[in-house]
Design an enzyme around this catalytic site. Structure first.
Site, short mmCIF file in Angstrom:
data_model
loop_
_atom_site.label_atom_id
_atom_site.label_comp_id
_atom_site.label_asym_id
_atom_site.label_seq_id
_atom_site.Cartn_x
_atom_site.Cartn_y
_atom_site.Cartn_z
N SER A 162 22.10 18.52 17.98
CA SER A 162 22.42 17.11 17.72
C SER A 162 21.44 16.57 16.71
CB SER A 162 22.30 16.34 19.03
OG SER A 162 22.26 14.95 18.79
N TYR A 205 18.15 13.88 26.50
CA TYR A 205 19.07 14.55 25.57
C TYR A 205 18.29 15.20 24.42
CZ TYR A 205 23.48 14.99 22.94
OH TYR A 205 24.57 15.46 22.26
#
Ligand code: NAI
Length: 311
Positions: free
Chosen positions: A143, A156
């Site tokens: 990401s 995350y």
């Protein structure tokens, strides 16, 4: 260049979003494709769509956190389409919220899927892929939060930095084999991540009550208005699939979606460079470089070729 036609791909989280986009792009490039996903209803829906095409797609229900399930899925995939050449470890969950108030359940859910799911995929599939000896590529979905910290999403980021580093090491270890490794860094993409994260969270890893706001534990309230965003500006999963396919064909170390990443990448890299201690070169330092090899300098980064034309 990797010739993908006639090869087999195994994609986790393949029933929706980017995994589905990869399945479509890979299938259209002549690959046989396994889509593996924890949600049977989503697999059924995806297969309904693929049934209207002439693409070779097979669905397998798999929770990437389940190691026994991985072994069964690998056997089924090989029985269906033979050797696996492209492995896309893409399944993930978007566990957001501040680290200041995150619970063990938040951490465990996040790490078991976003990191554990990748580790399980590697431990199951890598020996099989090395053993058959045919060319292939393993790609992990990281990401933007995997190369530049994002506020209010520390769990995350921890997972996405982790898998990026894991695959940069893997690419180094795979030199001299028929396999390569890529890290895929998507920016904002139109997917179902919010709702699938909630739907797939196991009962025993759900919080009894929502965690308190960070201000409740002493954090300063962010005075800026919460940014609104327009999902219509997000990239489509189909385009993502094409970008990943191009990166796999080129056997790129890094695959990206958005040129807009540049400022964030430079900011972090430049901060690291500025933090380098100023020391005069000497014999000890020269020996360190010689002895520690890729610890001090890893040539894989220099092998990344620029993309000089649009998709
Ligand atoms: P999505 O929710 O549409 O697709 C993810 C798929 O993974 C779903 O079909 C879901 O059922 C499956 N999945 C979740 N947990 C699983 C498990 N334990 N075992 C097997 N399958 C599981 O969302 P999206 O966005 O396509 O997500 C794909 C990857 O992209 C994830 O790793 C996510 O973290 C990452 N990502 C997404 C971004 C976005 O803007 N949507 C941005 C950056 C990264």
């Amino acid at each position: 260049m990797l010739n993908v036609s006639g090869k087999t791909a195994f994609i986790t989280g393949g029933a929706s979003g980017m995994g589905w986009g990869m399945a479509k792009a890979f299938g259209e490039a002549g690959m046989r494709v396994i889509i593996a996903d924890i949600r049977q209803d989503a697999l059924d829906q995806a297969m309904e769509g693929f049934a209207k095409t002439n693409l070779a797609v097979h669905a397998i229900k798999l929770d990437v956190a389940d190691r026994d399930g991985w072994a069964r899925a690998a056997d089924e995939a090989e029985a269906q389409f033979g050797n696996i050449h492209v492995l896309a470890l893409n399944a993930g969950v978007g566990v957001t919220g501040s680290m200041l108030t995150a619970t063990y359940k938040d951490w465990d859910f996040n790490m078991s899927v976003n990191v554990g799911g990748v580790v399980n995929g590697l431990v199951t599939m890598l020996p099989r892929m090395l053993k058959h000896g045919e060319e292939g590529q393993i790609v992990v979905t990281s990401s933007t939060g995997g190369f530049s910290a994002v506020g209010n999403a520390g769990l995350y980021c921890a997972a996405k930095f982790c898998v990026a580093g894991m695959f940069e090491s893997l690419a180094t270890d795979l030199r001299g084999t028929a396999l390569g490794a890529s890290v895929f860094f998507p920016g904002p993409v139109q997917t179902q991540l919010g709702s699938t994260t909630n739907a797939t969270r196991p009962e025993h890893l759900r919080n009894d009550a929502p965690p308190p706001a960070p201000e409740a534990v002493g954090a300063k309230k962010d005075a800026r208005p919460a940014p609104g965003f327009d999902p219509n500006l997000f990239m489509s999963s189909e385009e993502v699939g094409e970008r990943v396919l191009r990166g796999i064909r080129r056997r790129d170390l890094f695959i990206m979606t958005h040129p807009e990443f540049q400022r964030g990448i430079e900011a972090r890299s430049n901060a690291l460079v500025r933090a380098i201690p100023v020391e005069a070169p000497n014999e000890v330092r020269a020996n360190l470089v010689a002895q520690f090899g890729t610890l001090m300098y890893n040539p894989i980064y220099d092998e990344q070729q620029p993309l000089d034309e649009p998709l």
